[in-house]
Design an enzyme around this catalytic site. Structure first.
Site, short mmCIF file in Angstrom:
data_model
loop_
_atom_site.label_atom_id
_atom_site.label_comp_id
_atom_site.label_asym_id
_atom_site.label_seq_id
_atom_site.Cartn_x
_atom_site.Cartn_y
_atom_site.Cartn_z
CG ASP A 236 -1.99 -1.09 1.19
OD1 ASP A 236 -1.98 -1.91 0.26
OD2 ASP A 236 -2.83 -1.13 2.11
CE LYS B 20 -3.94 -4.40 1.23
NZ LYS B 20 -4.62 -3.43 2.09
CB CYS C 277 -1.97 -3.02 5.34
SG CYS C 277 -3.66 -2.34 5.24
#
Ligand SMILES: [Zn+2]
Length: 221
Positions: free
Chosen positions: A21, A119, A164
Site C-alpha cells: 500500500d 484489496k 496492513c
C-alpha cells in the site's frame, strides 16, 4: 553497524518482497496519511532491486466502503465499531478506486513487480492483509499464487506497519511461509499503541524485524 544486524540475506527465486500500500492517500498530504510514510519509497525502490519476485498491494475501495466513517451516520474517523466479522476501525475516506489518492506514490519505481494485488473491493468488508480479508476467512488468492511460484519466504515492507503490514505478516505466517518484516522500510499510524502491539505480536510469532541493509548488496548494505 549496530549489533542488531545479524543477518545477511541474499534473496533468491523462493523469496518474495511484498510492498504494501505505498499509495498517495497513505503518504503525507493524503487522506489517511501515515506519518513520514513517503520515506519508505526510496528504501523500497532500492530493496526491490534485490528481489526477483515482487508483489505490490493496492488498497482499492468502492466509494461507499464499510471502513469509511462517512458510511456510518454519526460516526467519526478512528472510532471502532462492531461489524459482522468483528471490530472495525473507521477511517477517513481513502484509496477510492480510480482516484489520485489510490494511485501508487509517483516515485515508487519497481518495474519488475509481477503482480499488483488490489484489496478492499467488497463494500461490506475491509482487507488489511494481502492474504485474507478482515473476516480472516476470505482469501485474496495471494497464498496460492506464491505457492504456485515456489515462494517460501515472504519479506514485507510498506504502509502501515501496524495495520496492513502487520495483518499480512500474521497471515503469511498462518499460510506457512517464513516471514520477515523489513522494519525501516515501514512506517506506522500508531493508533492507541498499535505500533507497540504490532512489535509485541511479531515477536510472539517469531517474525523477525530486519533492516533493509541486511538484504543483499543491492539493498545498499
Ligand atoms: Zn483501506
Amino acid at each position: 553497524m549496530s549489533a542488531k544486524i545479524n543477518a545477511n540475506i541474499t534473496p533468491d527465486q523462493h523469496d518474495v518482497l511484498i510492498v504494501v500500500d505505498v499509495q498517495n492517500d497513505f503518504c503525507p498530504g493524503g487522506a489517511l496519511a501515515v506519518p513520514r510514510g513517503d520515506e519508505v519509497v526510496p528504501i523500497v525502490n532500492r530493496l526491490a532491486g534485490a528481489f526477483r519476485n515482487v508483489v505490490l498491494t493496492q488498497d482499492w475501495h468502492p466509494r461507499d466502503h464499510l471502513s469509511f466513517a462517512s458510511s456510518h451516520a454519526g460516526k467519526r474517523a478512528f472510532e471502532t465499531i462492531a461489524v459482522p466479522y468483528g471490530d472495525q476501525v473507521l477511517w477517513p475516506d481513502h484509496c477510492v478506486q480510480e482516484t489520485p489518492g489510490a494511485a501508487f506514490h509517483h516515485a515508487l519505481q519497481i518495474r519488475h513487480a509481477a503482480l499488483v494485488l488490489r484489496k478492499g473491493l467488497d463494500p461490506a468488508i475491509d482487507s488489511y492483509s494481502a492474504f485474507y480479508e478482515n473476516d480472516r476467512e476470505t482469501p485474496t488468492g495471494l497464498g496460492g499464487y506464491l505457492r504456485e511460484r515456489s515462494v517460501r519466504r515472504v519479506f514485507l515492507a510498506g504502509l502501515a506497519l501496524d495495520f496492513c503490514v502487520r495483518y499480512s505478516a500474521e497471515d503469511a505466517r498462518r499460510e506457512d511461509f517464513t516471514v520477515f518484516v523489513i522494519a525501516d522500510a515501514c512506517r506506522g499510524i500508531d493508533l492507541d499503541g498499535s505500533v507497540a502491539d504490532t512489535r509485541a505480536t511479531l515477536a510472539r510469532l517469531g517474525i523477525p524485524e530486519l533492516g533493509a541493509g541486511e538484504l543483499g548488496a543491492a539493498a545498499g548494505a
